[in-house]
Design a protein around this motif. Structure first.
Motif, mmCIF file in Angstrom:
data_model
loop_
_atom_site.group_PDB
_atom_site.id
_atom_site.type_symbol
_atom_site.label_atom_id
_atom_site.label_comp_id
_atom_site.label_asym_id
_atom_site.label_seq_id
_atom_site.Cartn_x
_atom_site.Cartn_y
_atom_site.Cartn_z
ATOM 1 N N VAL A 156 -8.243 4.998 3.851
ATOM 2 C CA VAL A 156 -7.585 3.727 4.171
ATOM 3 C C VAL A 156 -6.466 3.962 5.186
ATOM 4 C CG1 VAL A 156 -6.166 1.872 3.232
ATOM 5 C CG2 VAL A 156 -8.154 2.672 1.955
ATOM 6 N N ALA A 157 -5.688 5.045 4.963
ATOM 7 C CA ALA A 157 -4.579 5.342 5.882
ATOM 8 C C ALA A 157 -5.098 5.610 7.285
ATOM 9 C CB ALA A 157 -3.793 6.549 5.363
ATOM 10 N N PHE A 158 -6.197 6.359 7.347
ATOM 11 C CA PHE A 158 -6.767 6.712 8.646
ATOM 12 C C PHE A 158 -7.274 5.469 9.363
ATOM 13 C CE2 PHE A 158 -9.914 8.684 11.490
ATOM 14 C CZ PHE A 158 -9.069 9.595 12.097
ATOM 15 N N ALA A 159 -7.947 4.595 8.582
ATOM 16 C CA ALA A 159 -8.476 3.358 9.167
ATOM 17 C C ALA A 159 -7.337 2.496 9.704
ATOM 18 C CB ALA A 159 -9.287 2.592 8.125
ATOM 19 N N ALA A 160 -6.219 2.469 8.970
ATOM 20 C CA ALA A 160 -5.078 1.658 9.405
ATOM 21 C C ALA A 160 -4.523 2.178 10.732
ATOM 22 C CB ALA A 160 -3.995 1.668 8.334
ATOM 23 N N LEU A 161 -4.471 3.509 10.875
ATOM 24 C CA LEU A 161 -3.968 4.085 12.128
ATOM 25 C C LEU A 161 -4.924 3.765 13.273
ATOM 26 C CD1 LEU A 161 -2.566 7.597 11.201
ATOM 27 C CD2 LEU A 161 -1.417 5.393 11.352
ATOM 28 N N ARG A 162 -6.233 3.825 12.972
ATOM 29 C CA ARG A 162 -7.220 3.570 14.004
ATOM 30 C C ARG A 162 -7.188 2.124 14.468
ATOM 31 N NH1 ARG A 162 -12.844 5.891 13.092
ATOM 32 N NH2 ARG A 162 -13.160 3.702 12.645
ATOM 33 N N ALA A 163 -6.882 1.226 13.508
ATOM 34 C CA ALA A 163 -6.860 -0.192 13.851
ATOM 35 C C ALA A 163 -5.773 -0.486 14.881
ATOM 36 C CB ALA A 163 -6.645 -1.029 12.592
ATOM 37 N N ASN A 164 -4.716 0.337 14.916
ATOM 38 C CA ASN A 164 -3.630 0.155 15.878
ATOM 39 C C ASN A 164 -3.494 1.411 16.725
ATOM 40 O OD1 ASN A 164 -2.240 -2.438 15.562
ATOM 41 N ND2 ASN A 164 -2.010 -1.759 13.442
ATOM 42 N N ARG A 165 -4.565 1.744 17.444
ATOM 43 C CA ARG A 165 -4.600 3.044 18.138
ATOM 44 C C ARG A 165 -3.418 3.257 19.065
ATOM 45 N NH1 ARG A 165 -9.752 1.553 18.974
ATOM 46 N NH2 ARG A 165 -11.194 2.381 17.428
ATOM 47 N N LEU A 166 -3.142 2.269 19.903
ATOM 48 C CA LEU A 166 -2.100 2.444 20.917
ATOM 49 C C LEU A 166 -0.745 2.659 20.244
ATOM 50 C CD1 LEU A 166 -1.370 2.517 23.875
ATOM 51 C CD2 LEU A 166 -0.960 0.052 23.771
ATOM 52 N N ARG A 167 -0.461 1.800 19.256
ATOM 53 C CA ARG A 167 0.832 1.903 18.589
ATOM 54 C C ARG A 167 0.947 3.235 17.858
ATOM 55 N NH1 ARG A 167 2.121 -2.800 14.540
ATOM 56 N NH2 ARG A 167 1.251 -1.401 12.983
ATOM 57 N N GLN A 226 -0.515 4.862 -0.346
ATOM 58 C CA GLN A 226 -1.287 4.493 0.845
ATOM 59 C C GLN A 226 -0.414 4.510 2.098
ATOM 60 O OE1 GLN A 226 -3.314 0.667 0.576
ATOM 61 N NE2 GLN A 226 -3.096 0.446 2.802
ATOM 62 N N PHE A 227 0.779 3.925 2.012
ATOM 63 C CA PHE A 227 1.635 3.862 3.201
ATOM 64 C C PHE A 227 2.292 5.210 3.487
ATOM 65 C CE2 PHE A 227 0.955 -0.589 2.676
ATOM 66 C CZ PHE A 227 0.971 -1.064 3.977
ATOM 67 N N LEU A 228 2.568 5.953 2.422
ATOM 68 C CA LEU A 228 3.147 7.281 2.633
ATOM 69 C C LEU A 228 2.137 8.184 3.353
ATOM 70 C CD1 LEU A 228 5.763 8.724 2.057
ATOM 71 C CD2 LEU A 228 4.762 9.631 -0.027
ATOM 72 N N LEU A 229 0.879 8.113 2.914
ATOM 73 C CA LEU A 229 -0.157 8.913 3.563
ATOM 74 C C LEU A 229 -0.307 8.508 5.021
ATOM 75 C CD1 LEU A 229 -3.014 9.325 0.949
ATOM 76 C CD2 LEU A 229 -1.173 10.872 1.559
ATOM 77 N N GLU A 230 -0.153 7.207 5.276
ATOM 78 C CA GLU A 230 -0.271 6.737 6.655
ATOM 79 C C GLU A 230 0.814 7.394 7.512
ATOM 80 O OE1 GLU A 230 -1.036 2.525 6.806
ATOM 81 O OE2 GLU A 230 -0.133 2.448 8.801
ATOM 82 N N ALA A 231 2.036 7.437 6.964
ATOM 83 C CA ALA A 231 3.148 8.059 7.708
ATOM 84 C C ALA A 231 2.904 9.558 7.876
ATOM 85 C CB ALA A 231 4.463 7.804 6.988
ATOM 86 N N VAL A 232 2.440 10.197 6.795
ATOM 87 C CA VAL A 232 2.219 11.649 6.857
ATOM 88 C C VAL A 232 1.093 11.975 7.841
ATOM 89 C CG1 VAL A 232 1.428 13.652 5.545
ATOM 90 C CG2 VAL A 232 3.120 12.106 4.559
ATOM 91 N N LEU A 233 0.055 11.134 7.806
ATOM 92 C CA LEU A 233 -1.062 11.342 8.729
ATOM 93 C C LEU A 233 -0.581 11.225 10.172
ATOM 94 C CD1 LEU A 233 -3.995 11.914 8.078
ATOM 95 C CD2 LEU A 233 -4.496 9.507 8.415
#
Ligand SMILES: Nc1ncnc2c1ncn2[C@@H]1O[C@H](COP(=O)(O)OP(=O)(O)OP(=O)(O)O)[C@@H](O)[C@H]1O
Ligand SMILES: [Mg+2]
Lengths: 394, 227
Positions: free
Chosen positions: A9-20, A318-325
């Protein structure tokens, strides 16, 4: 929620906002890259200095007038050859004592010339320092005793003056006086910024006549073993102080030189790494900022996930993993950048930048840690959101 | 726990007071209600009367300020946030007026979402979700994203998501509010048939008197109390 699912889920969230995500990572990439590159350069410089100081020879003791603190200019020497004899008596072996009197002079051969460091030395030099001869031979004791006009050329000097011929047996003129070349040193390269292939060795007695002096700039002693080296240094300094009342003398070992240089380079590396660390910190603040934006943007999603059974912890993780990723990917890219920069520096400059595993591990750990530290506040905020309020958010 | 009386949801003198700039707003002022297994209940009432507030309480999305509330036999006052989340996952299913589907996510994955929080494998989740999508007549739309579906289809996906966990109660807050009347009727028909066939209790908030009349029981709320 399973951890693997949370990563997805974290990876997908990052991909959804690639540029940012990419721009946020850039801060971490630059920070980690700077730390890795600067630590590599500092480590490489330190290793190079150690290699060169150790390359001088082992168990060396250098005796010079004045105090050695690397910050003041060396005092004018009042040592003479009779002091050298006194030191030799203490050491008990002439072959362990080397001396120099140094001056810069122009060396000519035919139409070619080169400005060189002329070292007036004893025949013992190759036994005290590591110095190997490529062609011909070195000075002999009788050369020194009879002040012969013979010279041993550094590899660079030989190359400049005799590009096509074997210099051994040829004539050169040093400060206008003719010398016969009896040998050529093997190339040494740069050492601590000094071109050591630009040296020319002549007998010290000849040098004294040439330079119209009787001074000796420094005495180096090769101790028989490491354990007696400090005591030997003290005895030599005591003897010289007695012979020259009012003048201070110092005897330093390689270890002391290494220690001082190592400390300087260590502090330098630390300061550079700290400055780079600040940019990593700024990158971390960027991560924190973007995570807060992400939490706000996805408030409705958070509300929905909670409505269907996500615990506060699930959302937080979920959000922590997003930041760590974000910071971990940035960290890996930063390491690549840092290694690349270090390799470039190693190839374009004399500093052999050395990338160490501990520096890489540290940089990666710190960047992932930055993700945790700067992700925790946004993640907690997301985890604590009231689902009803979150669902109502536009 | 042995507090269960067999009812899916049991509310006794439940109150909910909001603090708004220091002023207490009493959205619910003592509501008692029992939803039995397989029952269908319609909640009607004017705007601002507290219908949504009540539905949120019944589903464990919110906690009462006072009163006793049992969901699936468990007293919500004794549950922490994590335990309440688990109760939402296992006992109730929500259907919202504005669908609340995850964007950029297929119908199949939207339906499978509640199962993520049960720790089921992706394969198992998708199998259950596909089955549920077939039940709501969307087996041919599984890989469509919400923006590639009509409003009625989106609400069917939301219904499938609410039912994929086999809950005891389905809570729907104006499920046809964003749909035209024909589509709304078919969505309501779906909810009613699911209620009749699978035995899931249904609590639906609606403005439509006709719809409300078809439920087993009809409750009218005015100013935070049942009248
Ligand atoms: N978070 C809140 N803070 C303060 N007051 C609130 C809050 N949520 C709801 N209220 C108030 O509680 C009352 C009941 O709201 P609720 O949303 O339950 O009404 P409703 O019956 O669902 O109305 P509608 O039919 O328009 O959806 C309203 O007066 C509303 O203003
Ligand atoms: Mg409402």
């Amino acid at each position: 929620m399973r951890l693997a699912e949370a990563w997805r889920v974290a990876f997908a969230a990052l991909r959804a906002n690639r540029l940012r995500s990419g721009l946020t990572m850039l801060g971490v990439v630059i920070g980690v890259g700077a730390v890795v590159a600067l630590v590599a350069i500092g480590t490489g410089a330190k290793r190079e200095v150690e290699r060169q100081v150790e390359g001088l020879g082992s168990n060396l003791l250098v005796v010079v007038p004045g105090q050695i603190d690397f910050s003041s200019a060396p005092s004018v020497s009042r040592l003479t050859l009779s002091d050298v004899d006194a030191v030799t008596r203490i050491v008990g072996d002439r072959s362990r004592v080397a001396v120099t009197v140094t001056s810069g002079e122009t060396v000519r051969a035919g139409t070619r010339s080169r400005f060189s460091t002329i070292d007036g030395v004893l025949e013992t030099t190759p036994k005290v320092f590591v110095r190997s001869i490529a062609r011909g031979g070195y000075l002999t004791r009788s050369d020194v005793d009879t002040a012969r006009r013979v010279a041993v050329l550094g590899a660079g000097v030989a190359r400049t003056l005799f590009p096509e011929r074997d210099p051994v047996g040829q004539q050169v003129s040093i400060a206008g006086v003719r010398f016969r070349v009896i040998g050529v040193f093997a190339p040494l390269g740069q050492s601590l910024g000094v071109d050591r292939d630009g040296e020319v060795h002549i007998p010290i007695t000849t040098a004294h006549r040439l330079f119209a002096t009787n001074r000796v700039d420094g005495i180096a002693v090769k101790a028989p073993d490491r354990s007696g080296i400090d005591a030997l240094g003290q005895r030599i300094v005591a003897e010289l102080s007695q012979r020259h009342p009012g003048t201070e003398f110092s005897a330093v070992t390689q270890e002391q030189i290494l220690g001082v240089l190592g400390d300087i380079l260590g502090v330098l590396t630390g300061v550079l790494a700290a400055i780079a660390g600040i940019s990593l910190l700024v990158g971390g603040v960027g991560v924190s900022n973007i995570m807060l934006v992400s939490v706000r943007e996805r408030t409705r999603e958070i509300g929905l996930r909670k409505a269907v059974g996500a615990r506060p912890r699930d959302i937080g993780v979920q959000f922590l993993l997003e930041a760590v990723l974000l910071t971990a990917i940035g960290g890996v890219a930063g390491m690549a950048l840092g290694i690349g920069a270090a390799v470039l520096v190693a190839q374009l400059t004399p500093v052999p930048a050395a990338v160490t595993w501990w520096a890489l591990a540290l940089a990666f750990g710190v960047s992932a840690g930055v993700g945790i530290v700067f992700g925790v506040v946004p993640a907690q905020r997301a985890g604590r959101l009231d689902p009803v309020v979150a669902l109502r958010t536009e | 726990m042995s507090e269960s009386t067999g009812a899916a949801i049991e509310a006794r003198d439940v109150r909910r007071t909001y603090q708004l700039d220091g002023v207490a707003v009493e959205a619910l002022r003592g509501v008692s209600l029992t939803v039995g297994p397989g029952e269908s209940v319609a909640i009607v009432g004017p705007s601002g009367s507290g219908k949504s507030t009540l539905l949120h309480l019944l589903g464990g999305l919110d906690r009462p300020t006072s009163g006793r509330l049992l969901i699936g036999g468990r007293d919500v006052a004794k549950l922490n946030a994590a335990a309440l989340a688990r109760l939402r996952n296992e006992v109730v299913g929500f259907v919202f007026q504005s669908f609340h589907l995850l964007p950029r996510t297929s119908a199949l994955d939207n339906v499978a979402l509640p199962l993520v929080y049960r720790g089921l494998s992706a394969r198992r989740r998708r199998a259950l979700a596909a089955e549920m999508l077939s039940r709501v007549g969307l087996e041919h739309r599984m890989h469509h994203r919400p923006n590639q579906l009509s409003g009625g289809e989106q609400q069917r996906v939301a219904i499938a998501r609410a039912l994929v966990t086999s809950p005891a109660v389905l809570l729907a807050d104006e499920p046809t509010g964003n749909l035209d009347s024909a589509t709304g009727a078919s969505v309501l028909g779906l909810l009613e048939s699911l209620n009749a066939d699978s035995g899931v209790a249904l609590v639906v908030v609606t403005h439509d008197r006709e719809v409300a009349a078809r439920a087993h029981r009809q409750i009218t709320i005015r100013d935070g109390v049942i009248v």
